[in-house]
Design a protein around this motif. Structure first.
Motif, short mmCIF file in Angstrom:
data_model
loop_
_atom_site.label_atom_id
_atom_site.label_comp_id
_atom_site.label_asym_id
_atom_site.label_seq_id
_atom_site.Cartn_x
_atom_site.Cartn_y
_atom_site.Cartn_z
N GLY A 1 13.31 9.22 -3.03
CA GLY A 1 12.38 8.37 -3.76
C GLY A 1 11.76 7.31 -2.88
O GLY A 1 10.57 7.00 -2.99
N PHE A 2 12.55 6.73 -1.99
CA PHE A 2 12.02 5.74 -1.07
C PHE A 2 10.99 6.37 -0.14
O PHE A 2 9.91 5.81 0.10
N GLY B 1 7.82 7.20 -2.10
CA GLY B 1 7.10 5.97 -2.42
C GLY B 1 6.40 5.37 -1.21
O GLY B 1 5.27 4.91 -1.29
N ALA B 2 7.09 5.37 -0.07
CA ALA B 2 6.47 4.86 1.16
C ALA B 2 5.28 5.71 1.57
O ALA B 2 4.26 5.19 2.02
N ALA C 1 3.40 7.48 -0.47
CA ALA C 1 2.32 7.23 -1.44
C ALA C 1 1.62 5.91 -1.15
O ALA C 1 0.39 5.82 -1.23
N LEU C 2 2.38 4.87 -0.80
CA LEU C 2 1.74 3.60 -0.44
C LEU C 2 0.91 3.73 0.82
O LEU C 2 -0.17 3.15 0.93
#
Length: 60
Positions: free
Chosen positions: A15-16, A19-20, A22-23
């Motif tokens: 997930g990290f 998410g990274a 995607a950012l």
């Protein structure tokens, strides 16, 4: 089922990473729209009117 199983840490890591990524994709850009906007000049207050007065508040 254990609370702190290895699957929990693996899912947090995935997930990290997602998410990274995607950012990074959301913030990446090319072209003029990717450039930061210029900083505006500092604000200047309007002059005080000649008839400006602060009147006391009437408290009952």
């Amino acid at each position: 089922m254990r609370l702190f199983s290895p699957d929990l840490y693996r899912n947090f890591a995935i997930g990290f990473a997602v998410g990274a990524l995607a950012l990074g994709v959301a913030n990446a850009g090319t072209g003029p729209e990717a450039q930061p906007e210029p900083i505006e000049t500092s604000a200047v207050a309007a002059p005080i009117a000649a008839d400006f007065r602060i009147t006391p508040l009437e408290v009952a």
